[in-house]
Scaffold this active site. Structure first.
Site, PDB file in Angstrom:
ATOM      1  N   ALA A 207       1.499 -16.209   0.786  1.00 47.26           N
ATOM      2  CA  ALA A 207       1.616 -17.135   1.911  1.00 47.26           C
ATOM      3  C   ALA A 207       1.965 -18.526   1.410  1.00 47.26           C
ATOM      4  O   ALA A 207       1.461 -18.945   0.368  1.00 47.26           O
ATOM      5  CB  ALA A 207       0.307 -17.196   2.677  1.00 47.26           C
ATOM      6  N   THR A 209       2.839 -21.206   4.171  1.00 45.04           N
ATOM      7  CA  THR A 209       2.224 -21.946   5.269  1.00 45.04           C
ATOM      8  C   THR A 209       1.512 -21.006   6.249  1.00 45.04           C
ATOM      9  O   THR A 209       0.858 -21.471   7.162  1.00 45.04           O
ATOM     10  CB  THR A 209       3.294 -22.733   6.058  1.00 45.04           C
ATOM     11  OG1 THR A 209       4.278 -21.786   6.504  1.00 45.04           O
ATOM     12  CG2 THR A 209       3.966 -23.778   5.199  1.00 45.04           C
ATOM     13  N   SER A 210       1.626 -19.706   6.059  1.00 44.90           N
ATOM     14  CA  SER A 210       1.054 -18.748   7.004  1.00 44.90           C
ATOM     15  C   SER A 210      -0.341 -18.313   6.543  1.00 44.90           C
ATOM     16  O   SER A 210      -0.744 -18.597   5.427  1.00 44.90           O
ATOM     17  CB  SER A 210       1.973 -17.536   7.105  1.00 44.90           C
ATOM     18  OG  SER A 210       1.937 -16.806   5.906  1.00 44.90           O
ATOM     19  N   ASP A 267      16.993 -24.078   7.531  1.00 43.61           N
ATOM     20  CA  ASP A 267      17.424 -22.749   7.134  1.00 43.61           C
ATOM     21  C   ASP A 267      18.925 -22.721   7.081  1.00 43.61           C
ATOM     22  O   ASP A 267      19.590 -22.677   8.107  1.00 43.61           O
ATOM     23  CB  ASP A 267      16.978 -21.709   8.178  1.00 43.61           C
ATOM     24  CG  ASP A 267      15.591 -21.233   7.871  1.00 43.61           C
ATOM     25  OD1 ASP A 267      15.258 -21.139   6.680  1.00 43.61           O
ATOM     26  OD2 ASP A 267      14.849 -20.951   8.826  1.00 43.61           O
ATOM     27  N   SER A 275      20.131 -16.338  -1.619  1.00 40.65           N
ATOM     28  CA  SER A 275      18.781 -16.216  -2.154  1.00 40.65           C
ATOM     29  C   SER A 275      18.286 -14.771  -2.095  1.00 40.65           C
ATOM     30  O   SER A 275      17.834 -14.202  -3.090  1.00 40.65           O
ATOM     31  CB  SER A 275      17.860 -17.138  -1.344  1.00 40.65           C
ATOM     32  OG  SER A 275      16.520 -16.798  -1.530  1.00 40.65           O
TER      33      SER A 275
END
Lengths: 504, 504
Positions: A207, A209-210, A267, A275
């Site tokens: 994770a 930010t989650s 994004d 990526s």
């Protein structure tokens, strides 16, 4: 330049952690600052033995350090592999030549293959500051990268890090671009695919930010911090693995670029495709399934956007010899019921164990992806993949393979939800018509996820559920009363974020 | 969110200077990091009383700080105006709404007036990290800003800081975009213009990467760190001033943008024009002369580029009510002979005092600019400005006015070159045909400039000089033998950087 003895400094460890930024701290009134003209934010080269890193200098105006001493940020201590009392030599940084290509891009010139190789190579070596990476990311954003530039970038990234070779003709992999909460299909798909006899060396992230990343979830059941040699052993034995990708330096440049993209909340399609595909190719994959969830809070907001991404994924895949299949899925609501590492793991195990109350959305999603993978790899004929995956799951073969992979990774253990629990009750009766997923995730994080792996939320009332007044909507799990109070504080200060419409 | 007492931290001053970046340091294992999920590089709001700043968090993994304690970077201590033992409250930063306009710009959308107002206002408040400013700078770079966007940006910058009003109908000012070494025309022009009865409240900058900025040079003769009230007094009395601009917060957003542009070594024409003209307008100027040197190492490399810049300067000036005159000058070699604050001041005084060996290039350049200023302001008729400026200089009126301004600023003193001197001699006889100015500047910096105001180089052999073997080419000045050795070390390790061709 002639080396001057004042450029040699003795290291002290102040324990300053600046994330992935190399920093060096020296006294403002030290001889080196006077003689070299170093001030805060000067970019310097720090050398020890044959190794060197680029760092940003910050001066110290207090007695924390003496003249002749320096400290590094924790990341820099690791990057340079030095310790307290080691000596380092500090010198001015020469201009980064490859950055002129970034400047040219700002003036709408196209990158050629060599330019992107130099840029990615310099980012890999740590030559670019965060500011310079931000300029590169911005110059590549929007529609600023043409297909050929995306291909060059992908190839440059493949060549920048470790490349794995599994000595097998067929290596399958999957990736979901969405970051959909609870979307833990990986620990279900890997054993299905491995049980079908295919090779699937899956690495996942933690994770950022989650409340949980896939690696965090798997870690509540089996070790995920494996060395490359250990990963290769597991895959050789069992045909698949479920490990953290951070120990294998597949694409160090990409990690830095992603960090800056997250900070900017930008994004860029071109960079994302480069990526994802460069990591798959470098990890030795030959066939990759890309899951593109479409929804309001997903990366692709419309089907049109998803179609365009599909085109780029396929075209770039083709140019680097990677077979890419795309599955466009529903990204409108979270998957499963748990939020937090152990609670999401419980969902995964319920599906693998064919428990009657296992979340059907998670199961169906995993079967769809696994089915497409079986078809793409030629193990199932077109149209029969889903069925074959279902058979492997419901027969218990996937569960057996799951346990064997866990054993190979260091042993299986049941995930343990945290001991302190609190039910949040429905205040009216009716039907659940709307859920604010972002606020739910916040409650899970305040309760301690992912640092406390047992903390989080278990959701008892998905969309469409009919509830009575006083019935539990969700349960908060935490390790300490303090953390629970903190989550409850937040809950009480917020408007209701589960909408219940009464019967009409 | 309900305020939690664990969000209140007591300050300790560790003396960490990170230039213009606000940073806050807290223990990695502190309650606030656990409960808020703060990790290194989290962007947070730091509050004290009614004031707040945005800062980047770094965690400390050593006993430098206790749980419940925090430290700030030196810049943050100043920005928030707090002291050791004060208490601060720390909270998550909400997303910066105006950054969505920057993201839209990445997708080639145009900025409207309101968008640029919000962005500049948020940068002024310190809401943007360096990474976010780098994205803004990059998105505006190249030809990405149209004339109307440059005008909006200029207006937004004018409105973001202090605006000065001199209560006079005519205020003149000048700016050189080139950064040409030794180009110290300001302390010559200001007294000429003020002696002609005009008002010229000139602010200048200090050196950032060069051996001297105009403010550093003037400071060797008179104080330049004046408060706004003091500046107003000086201008009221004498009609002109020569002070450091840093104390007057004309455009705080622009200072941050320029910092990032320098780090990227990117010169965006649109942003440069907005920066220069907004500062002139906010400083109350009505008539401004822009000096655009053209040369290989100057900002404008060709006359064509200079002409395009001239068009933008004039068009933007028109739209904000500022009369702009442009002078395109020779930027191919440095001006005067001194490099370093006191040594450049000596050149300035030689011109003002009409000494026979005063550098003629510096004198002619100053007279040309002053002459155009007199014509633009309507004090001289077209074609007679240069002559009138020359008369004011050669009659000694400019020198008298110069002393009076210095007195008003706090007193005049002779600039003092540093006591330790070393002549670098010609190794062959011949004519000086090439000088590497960048390396000369490096020697001046190693010798101690600008921190030691007396240090630097005095150049005895400009281009075209005929020299004998053993004749001094330049003299190095330094405060300490150590600094001189350091400069000599560098000299001995470098190839000859003054080219002497023998007579043919």
């Amino acid at each position: 330049m002639a080396e001057n003895h004042s450029n040699v400094l003795r290291l002290r460890r102040l324990g300053i952690d600046t994330h992935t930024e190399n920093m060096i701290f020296v006294r403002a009134d030290s001889q080196i600052c006077r003689s070299e003209g170093f001030t805060s934010n000067t970019r310097v080269v720090v050398m020890n033995g044959g190794s060197s890193i680029i760092a940003t200098l910050a001066v110290i105006t207090s007695p924390l350090l003496l003249d002749g001493e320096a400290s590094l940020s924790e990341f820099a201590f690791e990057s340079l592999q030095v310790h307290e009392n080691d000596q380092v030599t500090v010198a001015h940084l020469r201009p980064i030549l490859s950055f002129r290509h970034v400047r040219a891009k700002m003036f709408d010139k196209k990158f050629n293959e060599l330019a992107l190789q130099h840029i990615v190579s310099d980012i890999t070596k740590g030559f670019y500051s965060h500011i310079e990476i931000a300029a590169f990311v911005t110059a590549c954003s929007g529609d600023n990268l043409a297909l050929d530039e995306v291909i060059y970038l992908t190839k440059a990234m493949i060549n920048s890090g470790t490349k794995l070779n599994w000595h097998k003709p067929l290596i399958v992999d999957k990736h979901c671009i969405g970051g959909l909460p609870g979307n833990r299909t990986t620990p279900i798909i890997v054993p299905i695919i491995a049980a079908a006899g295919l090779t699937i060396p899956k690495t996942s992230s933690r994770a950022i930010t989650s409340p949980a990343g896939t690696a965090d979830v798997v870690e509540t059941m089996t070790p995920v911090n494996l060395t490359l040699e250990q990963i290769q052993d597991v895959v050789r034995k069992e045909g698949g693995c479920m490990v953290w990708g951070g120990t294998v330096k597949i694409s160090p440049a990409d990690d830095l670029i992603i960090y800056v993209e997250k900070a900017l909340d930008v994004d860029s399609a071109g960079q994302m495709i480069a990526s994802v595909l460069s990591k798959k190719a470098a990890a030795g994959s030959t066939h990759t399934i890309i899951d593109i969830p479409v929804g309001e809070t997903a990366k692709a907001r419309t089907k049109e956007e998803a179609f365009l991404l599909e085109y780029y994924f396929r075209a770039v895949g083709l140019s680097i010899g990677l077979e890419v299949e795309v599955l466009i899925t529903d990204g409108s609501q979270p998957v499963g019921r748990g939020i937090g590492p152990a609670l999401e793991a419980r969902d995964v195990l319920a599906v693998l164990r064919n428990e009657p109350d296992a979340p059907t959305d998670l199961k169906e999603r995993a079967l769809k992806l696994a089915g497409l993978m079986l078809e793409t790899a030629g193990v199932a004929t077109k149209g029969t993949g889903n069925m074959q995956a279902q058979q492997l799951l419901e027969s218990g073969e996937a569960l057996t393979k799951f346990y064997r992979i866990c054993e190979a990774q260091g042993g299986f253990k049941e995930p343990t939800p945290a001991p302190i629990r609190h039910d949040v009750l429905a205040q009216t009766e009716g039907t659940v018509t709307k859920i604010d997923n972002r606020r739910l995730a916040k409650v899970a994080k305040l309760a301690g996820a992912p640092k406390s792996p047992g903390a989080g939320i278990y959701f008892n009332a998905p969309l469409g559920t009919t509830v009575q007044q006083g019935q539990p909507l969700f349960t908060i799990y935490s390790e300490t009363q303090g953390e629970l109070d903190y989550a409850l504080d937040f809950l009480s200060s917020e408007n209701q974020f589960i909408q219940i419409d009464s019967y009409t």
